[in-house]
Design an enzyme around this catalytic site. Structure first.
Site, PDB file in Angstrom:
ATOM      1  N   VAL A 196       0.856  -1.191   0.000  1.00  0.00           N
ATOM      2  CA  VAL A 196       0.000   0.000   0.000  1.00  0.00           C
ATOM      3  C   VAL A 196       0.885   1.232   0.000  1.00  0.00           C
ATOM      4  O   VAL A 196       1.665   1.445   0.920  1.00  0.00           O
ATOM      5  CB  VAL A 196      -0.928   0.024   1.238  1.00  0.00           C
ATOM      6  CG1 VAL A 196      -2.081   0.975   1.007  1.00  0.00           C
ATOM      7  CG2 VAL A 196      -1.442  -1.363   1.546  1.00  0.00           C
ATOM      8  N   THR A 207      -8.999   4.360  -3.097  1.00  0.00           N
ATOM      9  CA  THR A 207      -7.793   4.901  -2.468  1.00  0.00           C
ATOM     10  C   THR A 207      -7.039   3.842  -1.670  1.00  0.00           C
ATOM     11  O   THR A 207      -6.025   4.150  -1.056  1.00  0.00           O
ATOM     12  CB  THR A 207      -8.147   6.088  -1.552  1.00  0.00           C
ATOM     13  OG1 THR A 207      -9.275   5.732  -0.770  1.00  0.00           O
ATOM     14  CG2 THR A 207      -8.459   7.322  -2.360  1.00  0.00           C
ATOM     15  N   GLY A 208      -7.544   2.641  -1.661  1.00  0.00           N
ATOM     16  CA  GLY A 208      -6.795   1.550  -1.036  1.00  0.00           C
ATOM     17  C   GLY A 208      -7.290   1.151   0.341  1.00  0.00           C
ATOM     18  O   GLY A 208      -6.539   0.563   1.122  1.00  0.00           O
ATOM     19  N   THR A 244      -9.620  -1.140   1.138  1.00  0.00           N
ATOM     20  CA  THR A 244      -9.673  -2.602   1.214  1.00  0.00           C
ATOM     21  C   THR A 244      -8.259  -3.169   1.321  1.00  0.00           C
ATOM     22  O   THR A 244      -7.987  -4.072   2.117  1.00  0.00           O
ATOM     23  CB  THR A 244     -10.367  -3.169  -0.039  1.00  0.00           C
ATOM     24  OG1 THR A 244     -11.560  -2.429  -0.256  1.00  0.00           O
ATOM     25  CG2 THR A 244     -10.690  -4.628   0.116  1.00  0.00           C
ATOM     26  N   LEU A 245      -7.394  -2.603   0.516  1.00  0.00           N
ATOM     27  CA  LEU A 245      -6.001  -3.062   0.499  1.00  0.00           C
ATOM     28  C   LEU A 245      -5.363  -2.893   1.880  1.00  0.00           C
ATOM     29  O   LEU A 245      -4.646  -3.778   2.358  1.00  0.00           O
ATOM     30  CB  LEU A 245      -5.250  -2.239  -0.545  1.00  0.00           C
ATOM     31  CG  LEU A 245      -3.986  -2.842  -1.129  1.00  0.00           C
ATOM     32  CD1 LEU A 245      -4.307  -4.113  -1.885  1.00  0.00           C
ATOM     33  CD2 LEU A 245      -3.302  -1.845  -2.059  1.00  0.00           C
ATOM     34  N   HIS A 259      -5.604  29.086 -31.196  1.00  0.00           N
ATOM     35  CA  HIS A 259      -6.306  29.128 -29.905  1.00  0.00           C
ATOM     36  C   HIS A 259      -5.453  28.469 -28.817  1.00  0.00           C
ATOM     37  O   HIS A 259      -5.198  29.059 -27.766  1.00  0.00           O
ATOM     38  CB  HIS A 259      -7.652  28.409 -30.053  1.00  0.00           C
ATOM     39  CG  HIS A 259      -8.455  28.310 -28.790  1.00  0.00           C
ATOM     40  ND1 HIS A 259      -9.633  29.000 -28.600  1.00  0.00           N
ATOM     41  CD2 HIS A 259      -8.266  27.602 -27.646  1.00  0.00           C
ATOM     42  CE1 HIS A 259     -10.127  28.721 -27.408  1.00  0.00           C
ATOM     43  NE2 HIS A 259      -9.303  27.855 -26.800  1.00  0.00           N
ATOM     44  N   GLU A 260      -4.968  27.285 -29.094  1.00  0.00           N
ATOM     45  CA  GLU A 260      -4.199  26.543 -28.081  1.00  0.00           C
ATOM     46  C   GLU A 260      -2.863  27.221 -27.810  1.00  0.00           C
ATOM     47  O   GLU A 260      -2.419  27.309 -26.661  1.00  0.00           O
ATOM     48  CB  GLU A 260      -3.964  25.090 -28.511  1.00  0.00           C
ATOM     49  CG  GLU A 260      -5.210  24.245 -28.673  1.00  0.00           C
ATOM     50  CD  GLU A 260      -6.115  24.238 -27.442  1.00  0.00           C
ATOM     51  OE1 GLU A 260      -5.633  24.460 -26.323  1.00  0.00           O
ATOM     52  OE2 GLU A 260      -7.318  24.024 -27.616  1.00  0.00           O
ATOM     53  N   HIS A 303      -3.296  30.019 -25.343  1.00  0.00           N
ATOM     54  CA  HIS A 303      -3.237  29.566 -23.939  1.00  0.00           C
ATOM     55  C   HIS A 303      -1.788  29.364 -23.517  1.00  0.00           C
ATOM     56  O   HIS A 303      -1.365  29.790 -22.438  1.00  0.00           O
ATOM     57  CB  HIS A 303      -3.959  28.215 -23.771  1.00  0.00           C
ATOM     58  CG  HIS A 303      -5.448  28.272 -23.877  1.00  0.00           C
ATOM     59  ND1 HIS A 303      -6.227  29.117 -23.129  1.00  0.00           N
ATOM     60  CD2 HIS A 303      -6.321  27.539 -24.632  1.00  0.00           C
ATOM     61  CE1 HIS A 303      -7.508  28.907 -23.426  1.00  0.00           C
ATOM     62  NE2 HIS A 303      -7.591  27.941 -24.346  1.00  0.00           N
ATOM     63  N   ASP A 325     -13.470  27.612 -21.618  1.00  0.00           N
ATOM     64  CA  ASP A 325     -12.461  28.516 -21.035  1.00  0.00           C
ATOM     65  C   ASP A 325     -13.158  29.573 -20.186  1.00  0.00           C
ATOM     66  O   ASP A 325     -12.706  29.888 -19.083  1.00  0.00           O
ATOM     67  CB  ASP A 325     -11.665  29.214 -22.149  1.00  0.00           C
ATOM     68  CG  ASP A 325     -10.848  28.233 -22.978  1.00  0.00           C
ATOM     69  OD1 ASP A 325     -10.527  27.146 -22.456  1.00  0.00           O
ATOM     70  OD2 ASP A 325     -10.539  28.549 -24.148  1.00  0.00           O
TER      71      ASP A 325
HETATM   72  N1  LIG Z   1      -2.476   3.260  -2.048  1.00  0.00           N
HETATM   73  C1  LIG Z   1      -2.462   2.273  -2.917  1.00  0.00           C
HETATM   74  N2  LIG Z   1      -1.330   1.597  -3.154  1.00  0.00           N
HETATM   75  C2  LIG Z   1      -1.296   0.623  -4.043  1.00  0.00           C
HETATM   76  N3  LIG Z   1      -2.359   0.201  -4.744  1.00  0.00           N
HETATM   77  C3  LIG Z   1      -3.519   0.833  -4.561  1.00  0.00           C
HETATM   78  C4  LIG Z   1      -3.636   1.872  -3.631  1.00  0.00           C
HETATM   79  N4  LIG Z   1      -4.891   2.321  -3.652  1.00  0.00           N
HETATM   80  C5  LIG Z   1      -5.537   1.565  -4.532  1.00  0.00           C
HETATM   81  N5  LIG Z   1      -4.730   0.660  -5.091  1.00  0.00           N
HETATM   82  C6  LIG Z   1      -5.069  -0.302  -6.114  1.00  0.00           C
HETATM   83  O1  LIG Z   1      -6.442  -0.143  -6.428  1.00  0.00           O
HETATM   84  C7  LIG Z   1      -7.163  -1.304  -6.121  1.00  0.00           C
HETATM   85  C8  LIG Z   1      -8.490  -0.930  -5.512  1.00  0.00           C
HETATM   86  O2  LIG Z   1      -8.285  -0.376  -4.261  1.00  0.00           O
HETATM   87  P1  LIG Z   1      -9.211  -0.699  -3.035  1.00  0.00           P
HETATM   88  O3  LIG Z   1     -10.217  -1.694  -3.398  1.00  0.00           O
HETATM   89  O4  LIG Z   1      -8.367  -0.994  -1.880  1.00  0.00           O
HETATM   90  O5  LIG Z   1      -9.924   0.686  -2.876  1.00  0.00           O
HETATM   91  P2  LIG Z   1     -11.048   1.080  -1.854  1.00  0.00           P
HETATM   92  O6  LIG Z   1     -10.632   2.334  -1.246  1.00  0.00           O
HETATM   93  O7  LIG Z   1     -11.358  -0.040  -0.982  1.00  0.00           O
HETATM   94  O8  LIG Z   1     -12.204   1.370  -2.874  1.00  0.00           O
HETATM   95  P3  LIG Z   1     -13.758   1.299  -2.592  1.00  0.00           P
HETATM   96  O9  LIG Z   1     -14.057   2.395  -1.660  1.00  0.00           O
HETATM   97  O10 LIG Z   1     -14.300   1.538  -3.963  1.00  0.00           O
HETATM   98  O11 LIG Z   1     -14.004  -0.051  -2.064  1.00  0.00           O
HETATM   99  C9  LIG Z   1      -6.299  -2.072  -5.172  1.00  0.00           C
HETATM  100  O12 LIG Z   1      -6.539  -3.449  -5.297  1.00  0.00           O
HETATM  101  C10 LIG Z   1      -4.912  -1.720  -5.612  1.00  0.00           C
HETATM  102  O13 LIG Z   1      -4.523  -2.536  -6.678  1.00  0.00           O
HETATM  103 ZN   LIG Z   2      -9.271  27.043 -24.912  1.00  0.00          ZN
END
Ligand SMILES: Nc1ncnc2c1ncn2[C@@H]1O[C@H](COP(=O)(O)OP(=O)(O)OP(=O)(O)O)[C@@H](O)[C@H]1O
Ligand SMILES: [Zn+2]
Length: 715
Positions: free
Chosen positions: A283, A325-326, A328-329, A541-542, A545, A619
């Site tokens: 993580v 955001t990880g 579950t991980l 245009h681009e 900017h 814009d």
């Molecule tokens: N901080 C992190 N570091 C490494 N891998 C990440 C990280 N965050 C997310 N991932 C990758 O994204 C996948 C999904 O993340 P995860 O399921 O943990 O998110 P979550 O926060 O539990 O999402 P949700 O809220 O949708 O359940 C993970 O299996 C991993 O592969």
């Molecule tokens: Zn523009």
């Protein structure tokens, strides 16, 4: 066939069958009996009346009763079946039909009718007197009982009337095991058949044939009924078994739906997953969260250490953060670090339309977990089970489920070794009872990663693929503000796929940029045919900017400019902040507005006021949004002062117009600044636009080369 019931003496059954075998045996008779009964039906009927009278000796060697005389057979039968040979005053209305008796019997009982065989054998003809007597006595045997099939309405009435008479009659004429058979409606059927024959005036000579035909018809019907009954019985049995299995299933598990869902839901919850392979190493970019969870790992590893000091660890930890955001991980990593079982359950699994199902799943989950402590229970999407306890038609039993969850959490001691980790994207939606101390009393925020975190995550996933040394994960990280870990993982994966599609050996910056743009702005639209005029307008245009961004001190550095259509845009300029901006200064906000204005100003300066396009609308959206926030939220307007104006609809008309006035001034000033810069750098503007028309996409370095007036290397 004689072993009809347990009341039958074995001594009776065996000798009689032997007796018949003996009668049938060719050695035992001087006359051949090789012809089968069925083949010789007519002959039997005839020969019955003209039986020859030779050889009165029976050779019953098979019985161990060799050289038995006819008189002795009488004695033998009498001793084996007492009373059967005695004269009785039973007047049988039944004329024996030896033609069909055999088939009657075989059809009905599935075995040979030995009495019929006996009657049709030549022995019967030879010793007709004795054997006839046996056979006529044996008419009480099931041999003739099929006659009950001749049912008529009348016979039924008769039967009812004569039941008592016949009962008395049969009681002293037959062995007990036969009584059951005899009690069946023999008499009435015989009577009804006799009556039938009389009413139909059947001549004497045809009566036998009539009876036979009648009996055969009856037997067929009987067999048919038997078949139907059998299949009915079988169906009933199957239904019964299914019913029993169903009831058993219901008792075991109040709702069968639980069983069906087990593979996805409850089973995964009840079967723990050992998370040895997932550790905090996996993580990235969420250092604070990892630090906070470290103490939970320590507790799971060594619960005694905490109990000794009398400290209480939280029962529940709530991971709060945006999707991907990880969370579950992290929960898996906690279990993996502590090397304890990990029970996964998703809140939506507990959300059931059926009363009690959600609650029972929670009970099961906690029961299993407690039995396997120390362990981690992870409940994803906690808000869907632990949301505010409102009764809604969509979640009729959510109250029950959440109550069960609360009860379970209260039901074990803090140091029992079960840690519940819940995850949610909406902590505000959680029931207050769930987040009070003693339940989910520890909150850990898992935010979107910052630039450092994104770099780490990108490096982590890049290391799993082949990538070129020129790849700078930091540049990608800087351009992916707001990306979650899951999105970054996806970015790297998409780049790898793109490289594979393009036949490249490894992933380069180009593929990473490509997949970043794809995620941010949608896929490229290479197939779109854009005419030269529109391409030229887009290029100016681009580059408008880009020129403003390049020459404005507080603007973000340019990352890339392109006139490649992508998603809804015809081209874009991307800017990269050096760092994630936690705060923005007034100068930075004004610079962003100026850069946004650059596109329209360029169109106006190059093509004239009449040829400005609709391409600048987004814009203006952007610039107006910034200006409005400066006035109403950030207190950056001198005229309106340091005050926020949240609901502009409720403000006085004067204040509203004052706000509008201020916003307009900010935008106009911005437009003028942009115009000034573009007028000043008209030459660079032209060079950049032409370079874009030639090369379609230019990165930061190339833009710098062009703006410095140097020549670009031909690609
Ligand atoms: N901080 C992190 N570091 C490494 N891998 C990440 C990280 N965050 C997310 N991932 C990758 O994204 C996948 C999904 O993340 P995860 O399921 O943990 O998110 P979550 O926060 O539990 O999402 P949700 O809220 O949708 O359940 C993970 O299996 C991993 O592969
Ligand atoms: Zn523009």
């Amino acid at each position: 066939m004689f072993s009809l019931s347990n009341t039958v003496q074995p001594q009776v059954t065996v000798p009689l069958s032997h007796l018949i075998n003996a009668f049938h045996s060719p050695k035992n008779t001087s006359v051949s009996v090789s012809a089968s009964v069925s083949q010789n039906q007519h002959r039997d009927v005839v020969s019955e009346h003209e039986a020859p009278s030779s050889e009165p000796i029976l050779n019953l060697r098979d019985l161990g009763l060799s050289e038995l005389k006819i008189g002795q057979i009488d004695q033998l039968v009498d001793s084996l079946l007492p009373g059967i040979c005695k004269d009785k005053n039973v007047s049988s209305h039944w004329h024996t039909s030896h033609v069909s008796a055999q088939s009657f019997f075989e059809n009905k009982y599935g075995c040979l009718d030995i009495f019929s065989t006996l009657r049709s054998s030549c022995l019967y003809r030879q010793h007709s007197r004795t054997l006839k007597r046996i056979c006529s006595d044996l008419q009480y045997w099931p041999v003739f009982i099929q006659s009950r099939g001749f049912k008529t309405l009348k016979s039924r009435t008769r039967r009812l009337q004569s039941t008592s008479e016949r009962l008395a009659e049969t009681q002293h004429t037959a062995p007990s095991f036969v009584k059951g058979f005899l009690l069946r409606d023999r008499g009435s059927d015989i009577e009804s058949l006799d009556k039938l024959m009389k009413t139909k005036n059947i001549p004497e000579a045809h009566q036998d044939a009539f009876k036979t035909g009648f009996a055969e018809g009856f037997l067929k019907a009987q067999a048919l009924t038997q078949k139907t009954n059998d299949s009915l019985r079988r169906t009933r049995l199957i239904v019964f078994i299914l019913l029993v299995v169903g009831i058993y299933g219901l008792l075991k598990n109040p709702f069968l739906s639980v069983r069906f869902r087990t593979t996805t839901g409850l089973d995964s919850a009840v079967d723990p997953v050992q998370m040895k392979n997932v550790t905090f190493e996996h993580v990235k970019g969420v250092e604070e969260a990892k630090q906070e969870l470290q103490e939970v790992v320590e507790f799971l590893k060594n619960p005694q250490k905490f109990t000794v000091l009398g400290g209480k660890l939280p029962k529940g930890i709530l991971l709060v953060g945006p999707p991907g955001t990880g969370k579950t991980l992290l929960a898996r990593a906690v279990a993996g670090e502590a090397d304890v079982p990990f029970y996964y359950a998703s809140g939506s699994e507990f959300d059931e339309m059926f009363v009690g199902v959600g609650a029972s799943r929670i009970r099961n989950l906690f029961r299993e977990a407690k039995a396997n402590a120390p362990c981690v229970i992870f409940i994803d999407e906690l808000d869907s089970v632990g949301g505010k306890r409102i009764e809604s038609p969509m979640h009729p039993y959510s109250r029950q489920t959440i109550n069960q969850l609360l009860a379970e959490m209260d039901g074990f001691k803090p140091n029992e070794g079960v840690i519940i980790i819940g995850a949610t994207n909406f902590p505000e939606a959680l029931d207050n009872a769930l987040i009070r101390p003693g339940r989910f009393d520890m909150q850990v925020t898992v935010p979107r990663p910052d630039v450092k975190g994104r770099t780490e995550i990108l490096k982590w996933y890049l290391n799993k693929i082949k990538f070129d040394q020129s790849v700078d994960p930091e540049i990608i990280a800087r351009g992916t503000v707001g990306f979650s870990g899951a999105e970054l993982e996806n970015l790297v994966n998409q780049a790898a796929l793109k490289a594979a599609v393009d036949g490249k050996e490894m992933v380069t910056m180009k593929e990473l940029e490509f997949s970043k743009d794809k995620i941010l702005m949608g896929p490229e639209r290479r197939s779109v045919e854009i005419d030269n005029k529109n391409k030229t307008i887009t290029a100016y245009h681009e580059s408008g900017h880009a020129i403003i961004a390049y020459y404005t001190k507080d603007a973000m550095p340019i990352n890339k400019a392109t006139i490649m259509p992508r998603g809804p845009t015809l081209g874009h300029v991307s800017l990269l902040p050096e760092n994630d901006r936690w705060n923005e200064t007034r100068a930075q906000l004004l610079a962003q507005m100026d850069v946004s204005m650059g596109g329209r100003v360029a169109e106006e300066l190059i093509f004239g006021a009449d040829h400005i396009t609709t391409g600048a609308s987004s814009d203006f959206d952007n610039a107006t949004k910034i200006a409005k926030q400066m006035v109403t939220k950030f207190g950056m307007s001198e005229k309106l002062g340091v005050m926020t104006y949240s609901d502009t609809g409720k403000l006085s008309p004067e204040t509203q117009s004052a706000i509008e006035q201020e916003i307009r001034i900010l935008l106009r000033d911005s437009y003028e600044r942009a115009k000034h810069i573009l007028k000043t750098h008209a030459k660079e503007h032209k060079n950049l636009a032409e370079a874009l028309l030639t090369y379609e996409t230019l990165d930061a370095k190339e833009i710098q080369i062009v703006l410095e007036g140097k020549k670009l290397d031909v690609r």
